[in-house]
Design a protein around this motif. Structure first.
Motif, mmCIF file in Angstrom:
data_model
loop_
_atom_site.group_PDB
_atom_site.id
_atom_site.type_symbol
_atom_site.label_atom_id
_atom_site.label_comp_id
_atom_site.label_asym_id
_atom_site.label_seq_id
_atom_site.Cartn_x
_atom_site.Cartn_y
_atom_site.Cartn_z
ATOM 1 N N PRO A 83 0.837 -1.219 0.000
ATOM 2 C CA PRO A 83 0.000 0.000 0.000
ATOM 3 C C PRO A 83 0.864 1.259 0.000
ATOM 4 C CG PRO A 83 0.109 -0.919 2.205
ATOM 5 C CD PRO A 83 0.859 -1.885 1.318
ATOM 6 N N ILE A 84 1.711 1.339 -1.031
ATOM 7 C CA ILE A 84 2.696 2.413 -1.156
ATOM 8 C C ILE A 84 2.633 2.957 -2.575
ATOM 9 C CG2 ILE A 84 5.168 2.958 -1.134
ATOM 10 C CD1 ILE A 84 5.553 0.694 0.899
ATOM 11 N N ASN A 85 2.632 4.266 -2.731
ATOM 12 C CA ASN A 85 2.691 4.891 -4.050
ATOM 13 C C ASN A 85 3.928 5.760 -4.157
ATOM 14 O OD1 ASN A 85 0.525 3.699 -5.242
ATOM 15 N ND2 ASN A 85 -0.844 5.460 -5.094
ATOM 16 N N THR A 86 4.345 6.023 -5.397
ATOM 17 C CA THR A 86 5.569 6.789 -5.642
ATOM 18 C C THR A 86 5.304 7.905 -6.635
ATOM 19 O OG1 THR A 86 6.864 4.756 -5.304
ATOM 20 C CG2 THR A 86 7.994 6.629 -6.324
ATOM 21 N N VAL A 87 5.887 9.075 -6.356
ATOM 22 C CA VAL A 87 5.898 10.186 -7.308
ATOM 23 C C VAL A 87 7.345 10.387 -7.731
ATOM 24 C CG1 VAL A 87 5.433 12.633 -7.692
ATOM 25 C CG2 VAL A 87 3.908 11.292 -6.234
ATOM 26 N N PHE A 88 7.586 10.276 -9.050
ATOM 27 C CA PHE A 88 8.947 10.350 -9.568
ATOM 28 C C PHE A 88 9.285 11.755 -10.063
ATOM 29 C CE2 PHE A 88 7.427 5.993 -10.209
ATOM 30 C CZ PHE A 88 8.428 5.263 -9.596
ATOM 31 N N GLN A 89 10.560 11.919 -10.451
ATOM 32 C CA GLN A 89 10.999 13.188 -11.039
ATOM 33 C C GLN A 89 10.191 13.501 -12.289
ATOM 34 O OE1 GLN A 89 15.211 13.354 -11.764
ATOM 35 N NE2 GLN A 89 15.755 12.720 -9.697
ATOM 36 N N SER A 90 10.049 12.507 -13.161
ATOM 37 C CA SER A 90 9.189 12.662 -14.333
ATOM 38 C C SER A 90 7.803 12.199 -13.906
ATOM 39 C CB SER A 90 9.692 11.805 -15.495
ATOM 40 O OG SER A 90 9.721 10.438 -15.135
ATOM 41 N N TYR A 91 6.806 13.036 -14.073
ATOM 42 C CA TYR A 91 5.507 12.781 -13.463
ATOM 43 C C TYR A 91 4.749 11.625 -14.113
ATOM 44 C CZ TYR A 91 6.805 17.426 -11.876
ATOM 45 O OH TYR A 91 7.497 18.486 -11.360
ATOM 46 N N ALA A 92 5.199 11.203 -15.325
ATOM 47 C CA ALA A 92 4.620 10.030 -15.991
ATOM 48 C C ALA A 92 3.102 10.131 -16.125
ATOM 49 C CB ALA A 92 5.013 8.756 -15.247
ATOM 50 N N LEU A 93 2.615 11.305 -16.498
ATOM 51 C CA LEU A 93 1.186 11.491 -16.724
ATOM 52 C C LEU A 93 0.818 11.017 -18.129
ATOM 53 C CD1 LEU A 93 0.775 15.067 -15.197
ATOM 54 C CD2 LEU A 93 0.341 12.861 -14.081
ATOM 55 N N PHE A 94 -0.447 10.692 -18.320
ATOM 56 C CA PHE A 94 -0.930 10.259 -19.629
ATOM 57 C C PHE A 94 -1.394 11.489 -20.406
ATOM 58 C CE2 PHE A 94 -1.877 6.643 -16.738
ATOM 59 C CZ PHE A 94 -0.980 5.739 -17.279
ATOM 60 N N PRO A 95 -0.676 11.874 -21.473
ATOM 61 C CA PRO A 95 -1.007 13.121 -22.176
ATOM 62 C C PRO A 95 -2.351 13.093 -22.900
ATOM 63 C CG PRO A 95 0.682 11.896 -23.367
ATOM 64 C CD PRO A 95 0.508 11.196 -22.049
ATOM 65 N N HIS A 96 -2.850 11.882 -23.226
ATOM 66 C CA HIS A 96 -4.124 11.794 -23.952
ATOM 67 C C HIS A 96 -5.329 11.811 -23.014
ATOM 68 C CE1 HIS A 96 -3.122 7.720 -22.699
ATOM 69 N NE2 HIS A 96 -4.393 7.363 -22.897
ATOM 70 N N LEU A 97 -5.075 11.809 -21.694
ATOM 71 C CA LEU A 97 -6.157 11.838 -20.715
ATOM 72 C C LEU A 97 -6.258 13.224 -20.080
ATOM 73 C CD1 LEU A 97 -5.626 8.437 -18.838
ATOM 74 C CD2 LEU A 97 -7.083 8.899 -20.826
ATOM 75 N N THR A 98 -7.440 13.526 -19.574
ATOM 76 C CA THR A 98 -7.630 14.789 -18.869
ATOM 77 C C THR A 98 -7.043 14.693 -17.462
ATOM 78 O OG1 THR A 98 -9.756 14.152 -17.921
ATOM 79 C CG2 THR A 98 -9.794 15.161 -20.127
ATOM 80 N N VAL A 99 -7.025 15.826 -16.777
ATOM 81 C CA VAL A 99 -6.567 15.860 -15.395
ATOM 82 C C VAL A 99 -7.377 14.881 -14.546
ATOM 83 C CG1 VAL A 99 -6.487 17.298 -13.314
ATOM 84 C CG2 VAL A 99 -5.657 18.209 -15.501
ATOM 85 N N ALA A 100 -8.690 14.953 -14.645
ATOM 86 C CA ALA A 100 -9.553 14.076 -13.842
ATOM 87 C C ALA A 100 -9.326 12.610 -14.187
ATOM 88 C CB ALA A 100 -11.012 14.456 -14.056
ATOM 89 N N GLN A 101 -9.155 12.318 -15.468
ATOM 90 C CA GLN A 101 -8.947 10.921 -15.878
ATOM 91 C C GLN A 101 -7.600 10.400 -15.373
ATOM 92 O OE1 GLN A 101 -9.475 11.563 -20.074
ATOM 93 N NE2 GLN A 101 -11.613 10.877 -20.060
ATOM 94 N N ASN A 102 -6.576 11.240 -15.376
ATOM 95 C CA ASN A 102 -5.289 10.831 -14.830
ATOM 96 C C ASN A 102 -5.402 10.507 -13.353
ATOM 97 O OD1 ASN A 102 -2.447 11.062 -16.327
ATOM 98 N ND2 ASN A 102 -3.877 12.456 -17.358
ATOM 99 N N ILE A 103 -6.119 11.348 -12.619
ATOM 100 C CA ILE A 103 -6.250 11.137 -11.172
ATOM 101 C C ILE A 103 -7.020 9.863 -10.871
ATOM 102 C CG2 ILE A 103 -7.298 12.069 -9.064
ATOM 103 C CD1 ILE A 103 -6.687 14.874 -10.169
ATOM 104 N N GLY A 104 -8.052 9.586 -11.659
ATOM 105 C CA GLY A 104 -8.878 8.406 -11.406
ATOM 106 C C GLY A 104 -8.339 7.122 -11.985
#
Length: 356
Positions: A83-104
């Motif tokens: 039950p551990i999550n990581t935030v890296f230097q490169s945020y590794a977000l999905f560019p084709h998704l919206t902010v809300a879709q990335n979060i969910g």
């Protein structure tokens, strides 16, 4: 182990390669990190801080030793079972998704019900103050906004521990300072244990409840920011945390004698029975410049203007170089010009005695 400890490394060691080519990145490190704590691993590149973070995340397994979470040995558990999550230097977000879709996204991968995904996403958007940008693509966001999305996505599943691997390094100075406050606010509001990795001393001092200073695969000192700053365990810690003046001297029960023969007083509690050749350490703000004829004789070599402060660089008769910090005058000028002969006052109770 008590129920107040979130993460514990027990003699954790990580070696890459074998035989003469083996490289030990982490050397039998032991540390306990409390629940709800903002704990920072601080040190130069290659000191082992990211390796320890990867052991906690499960991306690496220890060569020897153990990693515990909530009183359970998780050393052999894969990352998706922790039950551990990581935030890296490169945020590794999905560019084709919206902010809300990335979060969910992570919640959907965990099979959470649609209603829960929607409610948690809305909660996270509010937490990182991005409700108005919920429908925007992440490629259209600034660096600071992208980082907020990465944080919200990592926090959405409500992990017990959040690991942050130098997430501010790509931001400019002003935004980095703003995000330091944001990170501390998020950690306080969520109550989640944050383990933050950085080589930036200011980040560590600003945000942390405790800091672990690392060098060459070891943790050299663990303590609150103020304790580490005011009472460093050794010369490396003193030099890495903030600016420090170092003076070689011979110490006895009466104080210290410098190489030039000058004697200075040291508070007895600082000496604590030690004697012989040692290093004296003082922060620039602890030195006081006085008119020549008082204190230690010194020559002002040059000064550097920092807005509110001026850093005065000085030389003792034996060539030892020191820096004193003084408040700038209203017009930004220094009180002394290069070549000026001055005196230096070294407060006896401010002098630290360090060993290498």
């Amino acid at each position: 182990m008590t129920d107040t400890i979130a993460v514990e490394a027990k003699s954790a060691r990580k070696t890459y390669g074998q035989g003469t080519e083996a490289v030990t990145a982490l050397k039998d490190v032991s540390v306990q990190i409390s629940k709800g704590e903002f704990f920072t691993l601080l040190g130069p590149s290659g000191c082992g801080k990211t390796t320890l973070l990867r052991l906690i995340a499960g991306f690496e397994t220890p060569t020897s030793g153990e990693i515990w979470l909530d009183g359970k040995d998780i050393s052999a558990d894969p990352p998706n079972k922790r039950p551990i999550n990581t935030v890296f230097q490169s945020y590794a977000l999905f560019p084709h998704l919206t902010v809300a879709q990335n979060i969910g996204f992570g919640l959907e991968m965990l099979g959470r019900p649609r209603k829960e995904v929607a409610e948690t996403t809305a909660e996270m958007l509010a937490l990182v103050r991005m409700e108005s940008l919920a429908g925007r693509r992440t490629a259209q966001l600034s660096g600071g906004q992208q980082q907020r999305v990465a944080l919200a996505r990592a926090l959405a599943p409500r992990p017990k521990v959040l690991l942050l691997d130098e997430p501010l390094s790509a931001l400019d100075l002003k935004l980095r300072k703003e995000m330091q406050s944001e990170l501390k606010r998020l950690q306080t509001e969520t109550g989640i244990t944050f383990i933050f990795v950085t080589h930036d001393q200011e980040e560590a001092l600003t945000m942390s409840d405790r800091i672990g200073v690392m060098s060459a695969g070891n943790i050299l000192q663990i303590g609150a920011p103020r304790d580490i700053y005011t009472s460093p365990a050794n010369r490396f810690v003193a030099d890495f945390i903030g600016e420090t003046n170092f003076i070689d001297a011979t110490v006895d029960a009466t104080g210290a004698t410098l190489s030039g023969g000058q004697h200075i007083d040291i508070a007895p509690q600082r000496i604590a029975g030690r004697s012989g050749k040692m290093t004296l350490a003082l922060r620039p703000e602890q030195l006081r410049i006085v008119p020549a004829g008082h204190g230690l004789p010194a020559t002002l070599t040059h000064s550097v203007y920092f807005g509110t402060d001026i850093h005065c660089h000085l030389a003792l008769p034996d060539g030892t170089e020191l820096v004193a910090r003084m408040q700038a005058a209203a017009d930004g000028s220094a009180a002394y010009t290069p070549g000026t002969q001055v005196g230096l006052i070294l407060p006896p109770d401010a002098i630290q005695l360090l060993e290498d």
